[in-house]
Design a protein around this motif. Sequence first.
Motif, PDB file in Angstrom:
ATOM      1  N   GLU A  55       4.635  31.833  71.071  1.00 15.72           N
ATOM      2  CA  GLU A  55       3.959  33.022  71.594  1.00 15.72           C
ATOM      3  C   GLU A  55       3.717  32.852  73.086  1.00 15.72           C
ATOM      4  O   GLU A  55       3.896  31.766  73.637  1.00 15.72           O
ATOM      5  N   PHE A  56       3.268  33.942  73.720  1.00 15.87           N
ATOM      6  CA  PHE A  56       3.012  33.868  75.160  1.00 15.87           C
ATOM      7  C   PHE A  56       1.599  33.356  75.429  1.00 15.87           C
ATOM      8  O   PHE A  56       0.615  33.895  74.918  1.00 15.87           O
ATOM      9  N   VAL A  57       1.508  32.302  76.205  1.00 18.73           N
ATOM     10  CA  VAL A  57       0.257  31.813  76.761  1.00 18.73           C
ATOM     11  C   VAL A  57       0.518  31.588  78.243  1.00 18.73           C
ATOM     12  O   VAL A  57       1.428  30.846  78.611  1.00 18.73           O
ATOM     13  N   GLY A  58      -0.263  32.246  79.096  1.00 18.10           N
ATOM     14  CA  GLY A  58      -0.004  32.161  80.534  1.00 18.10           C
ATOM     15  C   GLY A  58      -0.298  30.785  81.094  1.00 18.10           C
ATOM     16  O   GLY A  58       0.543  30.157  81.736  1.00 18.10           O
ATOM     17  N   ASN A  59      -1.512  30.288  80.825  1.00 13.95           N
ATOM     18  CA  ASN A  59      -1.931  28.975  81.305  1.00 13.95           C
ATOM     19  C   ASN A  59      -2.744  28.282  80.228  1.00 13.95           C
ATOM     20  O   ASN A  59      -3.429  28.932  79.426  1.00 13.95           O
ATOM     21  N   MET A  60      -2.716  26.955  80.250  1.00 13.86           N
ATOM     22  CA  MET A  60      -3.512  26.191  79.284  1.00 13.86           C
ATOM     23  C   MET A  60      -3.928  24.863  79.901  1.00 13.86           C
ATOM     24  O   MET A  60      -3.139  24.208  80.590  1.00 13.86           O
ATOM     25  N   ALA A  61      -5.178  24.493  79.652  1.00 17.13           N
ATOM     26  CA  ALA A  61      -5.665  23.147  79.953  1.00 17.13           C
ATOM     27  C   ALA A  61      -6.368  22.636  78.709  1.00 17.13           C
ATOM     28  O   ALA A  61      -7.253  23.311  78.172  1.00 17.13           O
ATOM     29  N   LEU A  62      -5.970  21.454  78.234  1.00 24.99           N
ATOM     30  CA  LEU A  62      -6.438  20.945  76.946  1.00 24.99           C
ATOM     31  C   LEU A  62      -6.873  19.490  77.078  1.00 24.99           C
ATOM     32  O   LEU A  62      -6.157  18.676  77.660  1.00 24.99           O
ATOM     33  N   GLY A  63      -8.044  19.181  76.542  1.00 23.44           N
ATOM     34  CA  GLY A  63      -8.503  17.803  76.474  1.00 23.44           C
ATOM     35  C   GLY A  63      -8.932  17.476  75.061  1.00 23.44           C
ATOM     36  O   GLY A  63      -9.621  18.273  74.409  1.00 23.44           O
ATOM     37  N   VAL A  64      -8.531  16.309  74.557  1.00 22.52           N
ATOM     38  CA  VAL A  64      -8.890  15.868  73.211  1.00 22.52           C
ATOM     39  C   VAL A  64      -9.624  14.532  73.316  1.00 22.52           C
ATOM     40  O   VAL A  64      -9.186  13.624  74.030  1.00 22.52           O
ATOM     41  N   PHE A  65     -10.752  14.421  72.592  1.00 21.87           N
ATOM     42  CA  PHE A  65     -11.629  13.260  72.678  1.00 21.87           C
ATOM     43  C   PHE A  65     -11.695  12.529  71.340  1.00 21.87           C
ATOM     44  O   PHE A  65     -11.645  13.147  70.279  1.00 21.87           O
ATOM     45  N   LYS A  66     -11.846  11.220  71.425  1.00 27.42           N
ATOM     46  CA  LYS A  66     -12.017  10.400  70.219  1.00 27.42           C
ATOM     47  C   LYS A  66     -13.064   9.336  70.524  1.00 27.42           C
ATOM     48  O   LYS A  66     -13.003   8.654  71.552  1.00 27.42           O
ATOM     49  N   ASN A  67     -14.044   9.210  69.625  1.00 28.29           N
ATOM     50  CA  ASN A  67     -15.127   8.235  69.794  1.00 28.29           C
ATOM     51  C   ASN A  67     -15.821   8.364  71.157  1.00 28.29           C
ATOM     52  O   ASN A  67     -16.189   7.374  71.783  1.00 28.29           O
ATOM     53  N   GLY A  68     -15.969   9.610  71.594  1.00 31.60           N
ATOM     54  CA  GLY A  68     -16.696   9.853  72.840  1.00 31.60           C
ATOM     55  C   GLY A  68     -15.905   9.638  74.109  1.00 31.60           C
ATOM     56  O   GLY A  68     -16.458   9.728  75.215  1.00 31.60           O
ATOM     57  N   GLN A  69     -14.609   9.350  73.984  1.00 28.89           N
ATOM     58  CA  GLN A  69     -13.776   9.109  75.152  1.00 28.89           C
ATOM     59  C   GLN A  69     -12.602  10.074  75.187  1.00 28.89           C
ATOM     60  O   GLN A  69     -12.054  10.442  74.140  1.00 28.89           O
ATOM     61  N   LEU A  70     -12.222  10.474  76.396  1.00 25.95           N
ATOM     62  CA  LEU A  70     -11.051  11.330  76.547  1.00 25.95           C
ATOM     63  C   LEU A  70      -9.798  10.531  76.183  1.00 25.95           C
ATOM     64  O   LEU A  70      -9.540   9.477  76.757  1.00 25.95           O
ATOM     65  N   GLU A  71      -9.050  11.029  75.204  1.00 19.81           N
ATOM     66  CA  GLU A  71      -7.852  10.336  74.760  1.00 19.81           C
ATOM     67  C   GLU A  71      -6.580  10.905  75.372  1.00 19.81           C
ATOM     68  O   GLU A  71      -5.638  10.176  75.637  1.00 19.81           O
ATOM     69  N   ALA A  72      -6.549  12.208  75.577  1.00 23.60           N
ATOM     70  CA  ALA A  72      -5.320  12.816  76.089  1.00 23.60           C
ATOM     71  C   ALA A  72      -5.619  14.192  76.676  1.00 23.60           C
ATOM     72  O   ALA A  72      -6.555  14.880  76.248  1.00 23.60           O
ATOM     73  N   GLU A  73      -4.830  14.579  77.656  1.00 21.42           N
ATOM     74  CA  GLU A  73      -4.887  15.907  78.252  1.00 21.42           C
ATOM     75  C   GLU A  73      -3.492  16.519  78.209  1.00 21.42           C
ATOM     76  O   GLU A  73      -2.487  15.802  78.133  1.00 21.42           O
ATOM     77  N   SER A  74      -3.446  17.840  78.287  1.00 23.28           N
ATOM     78  CA  SER A  74      -2.168  18.529  78.312  1.00 23.28           C
ATOM     79  C   SER A  74      -2.323  19.846  79.068  1.00 23.28           C
ATOM     80  O   SER A  74      -3.394  20.474  79.014  1.00 23.28           O
ATOM     81  N   PHE A  75      -1.264  20.243  79.753  1.00 16.79           N
ATOM     82  CA  PHE A  75      -1.332  21.452  80.575  1.00 16.79           C
ATOM     83  C   PHE A  75      -0.059  22.280  80.396  1.00 16.79           C
ATOM     84  O   PHE A  75       1.002  21.757  80.053  1.00 16.79           O
ATOM     85  N   HIS A  76      -0.223  23.553  80.617  1.00 25.33           N
ATOM     86  CA  HIS A  76       0.911  24.478  80.528  1.00 25.33           C
ATOM     87  C   HIS A  76       0.676  25.590  81.534  1.00 25.33           C
ATOM     88  O   HIS A  76      -0.461  26.055  81.707  1.00 25.33           O
ATOM     89  N   SER A  77       1.730  26.011  82.211  1.00 22.29           N
ATOM     90  CA  SER A  77       1.597  27.151  83.128  1.00 22.29           C
ATOM     91  C   SER A  77       2.858  27.990  83.084  1.00 22.29           C
ATOM     92  O   SER A  77       3.957  27.479  82.840  1.00 22.29           O
ATOM     93  N   ASN A  78       2.668  29.259  83.297  1.00 22.92           N
ATOM     94  CA  ASN A  78       3.783  30.192  83.329  1.00 22.92           C
ATOM     95  C   ASN A  78       4.310  30.386  84.743  1.00 22.92           C
ATOM     96  O   ASN A  78       5.424  30.849  84.937  1.00 22.92           O
ATOM     97  N   ASP A  79       3.481  30.016  85.720  1.00 19.00           N
ATOM     98  CA  ASP A  79       3.881  30.192  87.118  1.00 19.00           C
ATOM     99  C   ASP A  79       3.206  29.120  87.970  1.00 19.00           C
ATOM    100  O   ASP A  79       3.729  28.012  88.098  1.00 19.00           O
ATOM    101  N   LYS A  80       2.027  29.410  88.497  1.00 24.66           N
ATOM    102  CA  LYS A  80       1.303  28.472  89.346  1.00 24.66           C
ATOM    103  C   LYS A  80       0.873  27.243  88.554  1.00 24.66           C
ATOM    104  O   LYS A  80       0.377  27.360  87.442  1.00 24.66           O
ATOM    105  N   LEU A  81       1.044  26.064  89.127  1.00 27.22           N
ATOM    106  CA  LEU A  81       0.748  24.813  88.446  1.00 27.22           C
ATOM    107  C   LEU A  81      -0.710  24.754  87.992  1.00 27.22           C
ATOM    108  O   LEU A  81      -1.623  25.151  88.707  1.00 27.22           O
TER     109      LEU A  81
END
Length: 429
Positions: A55-81
């Motif tokens: 599906e269409f998602v213009g921009n996305m910023a995602l953070g996932v945490f485990k045991n109180g710590q940031l484990e991973a991030e992910s980003f998506h953009s349709n144009d501007k970073l």
Amino acid sequence: MKRFLKYTGLAIVLMVVHTLVVFLGTDNGWWYTPFTKERVPETFIASVQKELHNEFVGNMALGVFKNGQLEAESFHSNDKLVDRNTVFQVASLSKFVSAIGVMKLVQDGKLDLDVPIDQYLTRWHLPKSGFDNSKVTVRRLLSHTAGLTDGLGYAGFESLKDLQSLESSLTKATDADPGSDVRTVVGIEPGIEWRYSGGGFTLLQLIVEEVSGQSFDVYMKTEIFEQLQMTSSFYEWDERFRECVADFYNSDGSKARHRYYTAQAASALYTTLADLEKLFYSLKEDERKQKPLSVQFQKMMWQAQAETLGTPIYGLGTFLYAELENNSFIIGHDGKNNPPLNTAFRYNPLTKDGIILLTTGSTDFATRIASDWVYIHTGKVDALLFKRQLGKMIQTIIIGLVVILVLVISIAFIRKKLKNNDIVSTHQA
């Protein structure tokens, strides 16, 4: 008559059992299939990236945490970073953060949760109603149980010059979403029902300004954001961040215009994934770290204040998504607005796991992903996922009731016919 009562009783029993099974099945996710079953943060994020292609998602910023710590991030953009410092508007996720600001005044002894709010107001007052306005309290505003029936929903303004004053917005919000009552007014008895109210948080915004003597934006910056070092978070538009703001999109994928809000506490927070991660860390039970609220007042926000269908749904400025052990809940908030944007924040206070997801260009992507995150970690359907399945549940119940009714009538008819045939055969013999 005896036969009629027997079949009527059978039909009623079957209908009740069917309704209960469908309700419990929906509530417990017995036949729900999440978009992924991956629990490890890195593989979960890989599944999200695959889902983005559907599906269409213009921009996305995602953070996932485990045991109180940031484990991973992910980003998506349709144009501007887009990166962890990209500024997103977060719609009603603003309420979750705004409530922390309100509770800071409670903690400091400047606000009482349970006295009539009118004693804090000079600039505007609730209109007279057929109910007792003195029952409207800060606690009830924070928990959407104050009897306000505005249903707001703010669409915002396309130009800063069109912004209303706070008082005029409370009287008649000219940027109300279609179908909303534009007035912030007591329309049902306070304290008896959970009814989501954007106007209630706009009223809290005014209370904060009256009590603190500062604009809402300045108060939140000095009392909340500066303590947490959330350096890119603000409620009132700041031109310095113009180039940092994520692009807005319409549902067809075309670029959309930025919108501005009078209702800051309800809808207007600008923030980044990096800043919300700092907020996430502040939720951990550690009194040694500097943070706006003590553990005591933090936990107060997470206690059930409102129910729907007998299930706890809301605390003080936070959704209660899924019940855990020891009267704990997965807490947080979602945001949704037009032009399409969708945000989600989930925190498990027992495991310290969580997810933060910010998007533009979609009305429900963040909520769906976050709800599935809850499901795969707890096996429970969260409050917003249950709401999304409500229509399907009702349809299934209705279809089942019709099938049961037809089946029982058919059985009764066939048995009567067979009995009549037996009688005829007996007489012929």
